[in-house]
Design a protein around this motif. Structure first.
Motif, PDB file in Angstrom:
ATOM      1  N   PHE A 125      17.226   5.580   1.414  1.00 22.29           N
ATOM      2  CA  PHE A 125      17.009   6.806   2.185  1.00 22.29           C
ATOM      3  C   PHE A 125      18.135   7.070   3.186  1.00 22.29           C
ATOM      4  CE2 PHE A 125      12.403   6.072   1.121  1.00 22.29           C
ATOM      5  CZ  PHE A 125      12.282   7.195   0.319  1.00 22.29           C
ATOM      6  N   SER A 126      18.960   6.082   3.466  1.00 24.57           N
ATOM      7  CA  SER A 126      20.086   6.294   4.370  1.00 24.57           C
ATOM      8  C   SER A 126      21.189   7.134   3.728  1.00 24.57           C
ATOM      9  CB  SER A 126      20.676   4.945   4.815  1.00 24.57           C
ATOM     10  OG  SER A 126      21.240   4.252   3.702  1.00 24.57           O
ATOM     11  N   ASN A 127      21.114   7.324   2.414  1.00 27.56           N
ATOM     12  CA  ASN A 127      22.136   8.071   1.682  1.00 27.56           C
ATOM     13  C   ASN A 127      21.451   8.864   0.577  1.00 27.56           C
ATOM     14  OD1 ASN A 127      24.241   8.997   0.086  1.00 27.56           O
ATOM     15  ND2 ASN A 127      25.375   7.075   0.100  1.00 27.56           N
ATOM     16  N   ASP A 128      21.152  10.143   0.844  1.00 26.38           N
ATOM     17  CA  ASP A 128      20.383  10.956  -0.102  1.00 26.38           C
ATOM     18  C   ASP A 128      21.019  11.011  -1.486  1.00 26.38           C
ATOM     19  OD1 ASP A 128      18.738  11.405   2.004  1.00 26.38           O
ATOM     20  OD2 ASP A 128      19.009  13.572   2.090  1.00 26.38           O
ATOM     21  N   SER A 129      22.351  11.063  -1.537  1.00 27.89           N
ATOM     22  CA  SER A 129      23.037  11.197  -2.819  1.00 27.89           C
ATOM     23  C   SER A 129      22.893   9.940  -3.682  1.00 27.89           C
ATOM     24  CB  SER A 129      24.521  11.502  -2.604  1.00 27.89           C
ATOM     25  OG  SER A 129      25.174  10.425  -1.954  1.00 27.89           O
ATOM     26  N   GLY A 172       0.787  -1.223   0.000  1.00 23.19           N
ATOM     27  CA  GLY A 172       0.000   0.000   0.000  1.00 23.19           C
ATOM     28  C   GLY A 172       0.816   1.269   0.000  1.00 23.19           C
ATOM     29  N   LEU A 173       2.071   1.201  -0.443  1.00 23.37           N
ATOM     30  CA  LEU A 173       2.904   2.395  -0.513  1.00 23.37           C
ATOM     31  C   LEU A 173       2.364   3.347  -1.566  1.00 23.37           C
ATOM     32  CD1 LEU A 173       4.789   0.613   1.215  1.00 23.37           C
ATOM     33  CD2 LEU A 173       6.712   1.532  -0.074  1.00 23.37           C
ATOM     34  N   PRO A 174       2.686   4.639  -1.445  1.00 22.07           N
ATOM     35  CA  PRO A 174       2.167   5.625  -2.406  1.00 22.07           C
ATOM     36  C   PRO A 174       2.548   5.287  -3.844  1.00 22.07           C
ATOM     37  CG  PRO A 174       3.157   6.723  -0.519  1.00 22.07           C
ATOM     38  CD  PRO A 174       3.494   5.275  -0.388  1.00 22.07           C
ATOM     39  N   MET A 223       8.935  11.591   1.303  1.00 22.00           N
ATOM     40  CA  MET A 223       8.976  10.227   0.767  1.00 22.00           C
ATOM     41  C   MET A 223       9.312   9.218   1.860  1.00 22.00           C
ATOM     42  SD  MET A 223      10.966  10.933  -2.838  1.00 22.00           S
ATOM     43  CE  MET A 223      11.141   9.188  -3.222  1.00 22.00           C
ATOM     44  N   ASP A 224      10.280   9.553   2.681  1.00 24.53           N
ATOM     45  CA  ASP A 224      10.683   8.638   3.753  1.00 24.53           C
ATOM     46  C   ASP A 224       9.505   8.371   4.686  1.00 24.53           C
ATOM     47  OD1 ASP A 224      12.167   7.021   5.380  1.00 24.53           O
ATOM     48  OD2 ASP A 224      13.614   8.539   5.972  1.00 24.53           O
ATOM     49  N   ARG A 225       8.776   9.439   5.046  1.00 25.96           N
ATOM     50  CA  ARG A 225       7.615   9.268   5.934  1.00 25.96           C
ATOM     51  C   ARG A 225       6.524   8.444   5.260  1.00 25.96           C
ATOM     52  NH1 ARG A 225       8.350  14.808   6.584  1.00 25.96           N
ATOM     53  NH2 ARG A 225       6.447  15.213   5.373  1.00 25.96           N
ATOM     54  N   GLU A 226       6.218   8.762   4.011  1.00 25.52           N
ATOM     55  CA  GLU A 226       5.128   8.084   3.311  1.00 25.52           C
ATOM     56  C   GLU A 226       5.467   6.627   3.006  1.00 25.52           C
ATOM     57  OE1 GLU A 226       1.998   9.227   2.228  1.00 25.52           O
ATOM     58  OE2 GLU A 226       2.405  10.887   3.595  1.00 25.52           O
ATOM     59  N   TRP A 227       6.707   6.374   2.665  1.00 25.47           N
ATOM     60  CA  TRP A 227       7.124   5.017   2.298  1.00 25.47           C
ATOM     61  C   TRP A 227       7.275   4.116   3.532  1.00 25.47           C
ATOM     62  CZ3 TRP A 227       6.924   8.073  -1.711  1.00 25.47           C
ATOM     63  CH2 TRP A 227       7.012   7.564  -3.005  1.00 25.47           C
ATOM     64  N   HIS A 228       7.436   4.731   4.713  1.00 25.06           N
ATOM     65  CA  HIS A 228       7.676   3.940   5.923  1.00 25.06           C
ATOM     66  C   HIS A 228       6.646   4.241   7.006  1.00 25.06           C
ATOM     67  CE1 HIS A 228      11.897   3.986   4.138  1.00 25.06           C
ATOM     68  NE2 HIS A 228      11.462   2.746   4.040  1.00 25.06           N
ATOM     69  N   ASP A 233      12.504   2.051  -0.507  1.00 27.13           N
ATOM     70  CA  ASP A 233      12.024   1.703   0.831  1.00 27.13           C
ATOM     71  C   ASP A 233      12.810   0.540   1.425  1.00 27.13           C
ATOM     72  OD1 ASP A 233      10.470  -0.990   0.441  1.00 27.13           O
ATOM     73  OD2 ASP A 233       9.813   0.271  -1.213  1.00 27.13           O
ATOM     74  N   ASN A 234      12.662   0.335   2.726  1.00 28.82           N
ATOM     75  CA  ASN A 234      13.441  -0.695   3.416  1.00 28.82           C
ATOM     76  C   ASN A 234      12.587  -1.881   3.878  1.00 28.82           C
ATOM     77  OD1 ASN A 234      12.075   0.242   5.678  1.00 28.82           O
ATOM     78  ND2 ASN A 234      13.829   1.375   6.488  1.00 28.82           N
ATOM     79  N   TRP A 235      11.468  -2.133   3.182  1.00 28.25           N
ATOM     80  CA  TRP A 235      10.586  -3.212   3.623  1.00 28.25           C
ATOM     81  C   TRP A 235      11.156  -4.590   3.314  1.00 28.25           C
ATOM     82  CZ3 TRP A 235       7.686  -1.937   7.302  1.00 28.25           C
ATOM     83  CH2 TRP A 235       7.142  -0.660   7.365  1.00 28.25           C
TER      84      TRP A 235
END
Length: 265
Positions: free
Chosen positions: A150-154, A27-29, A76-81, A110-112
């Protein structure tokens, strides 16, 4: 179920590529919601904004205007997790974690997948950049975040420029992929046959075999799709990718059933 695919799976010779359709199972965006967010932050009407280009071009425009991912990355981090997501309820993630897949490449941020490994107590190395490769612990599964994490923006591949750079296949992750792909079949799950960017990824991976196979017999690779598309299937076949389809209409249930049959074959 394809007999050669089953044989390769049992021998641990499947390189699994995981796309956005697997995350959608939780159900991720959707990309549509992400584009709406881009439009909102830039002051555009979402319906008008979508007419100005494809997703990569719109994300590139956002990057230029904002000077980077900015607040979009945090959103994105909030919505994905979302903490309400329960990965333990996803059979698809369970099969990925517990199946005989020594190396998984994913184009999802994401990290699922990682959380599913942890839930099912499967040890793993997460690889985002070259330092992660050198720090890998032995005798663990590998999860390679091919489009970043998401742990590394670059590392995040989102805009047009970052996507084109990713597909140059010249980074340390690509060197690892060249080694991992030799002697293995690739199984793609969670990818759309209609997406030109996805098909370009398939084409580049096929070329890796042609350029670095050193005369070895090229293994058959596979893409699972819940719906048949004879035109796209013919295009993929020329690159050595066989499409496996399902009679189940709902895409999530179709993928769950396919993985169940493969792992219990």
């Amino acid at each position: 179920m394809n007999a050669q695919l089953i044989e390769d799976y049992k021998k641990g010779k499947i390189l699994l590529f995981v796309g956005a359709g697997v995350s959608a199972n939780l159900g991720l965006p959707t990309w549509g919601k992400l584009i709406n967010r881009l439009a909102s932050e830039l002051g555009y009407d979402p319906d008008v904004f979508k007419t100005y280009g494809d997703f990569l071009a719109l994300a590139e425009y956002y990057r230029i205007k904002k000077g980077g991912l900015g607040s979009l990355r945090s959103w994105m981090d909030r919505e994905w997790h979302d903490p309400r997501i329960d990965v333990s309820s996803s059979d698809i993630h369970k099969y990925i974690a517990t199946g005989i897949f020594p190396v998984i490449y994913t184009t999802n941020y994401d990290n699922w997948i990682e959380k599913s490994y942890e839930y099912h107590k499967v040890e793993y190395n997460k690889i985002v950049n070259v330092s992660d490769i050198s720090n890998c612990l032995p005798n663990r599964r590998e999860i390679v975040k091919f489009h970043g994490d998401f742990s590394n923006d670059s590392s995040i591949v989102l805009s047009e420029t970052s996507y084109y750079q990713r597909l140059q296949f010249e980074t340390p992750l690509d060197i690892k992929l060249r080694a991992d792909i030799l002697g293995k079949s690739v199984l793609f799950i969670g990818y759309s046959l209609q997406d030109i960017n996805t098909r370009y990824l398939f084409y580049k991976l096929s070329n890796l075999w042609d350029n670095y196979g050193s005369g070895l017999v090229k293994p058959q690779s596979y893409l699972f799709s819940s719906k048949s598309n004879p035109i796209q299937e013919t295009v993929l076949e020329q690159w050595g990718i066989q499409t496996i389809t399902s009679k189940i209409d709902e895409s999530g249930e179709a993928l769950r059933n396919f993985l169940h049959e493969l792992i219990n074959s």
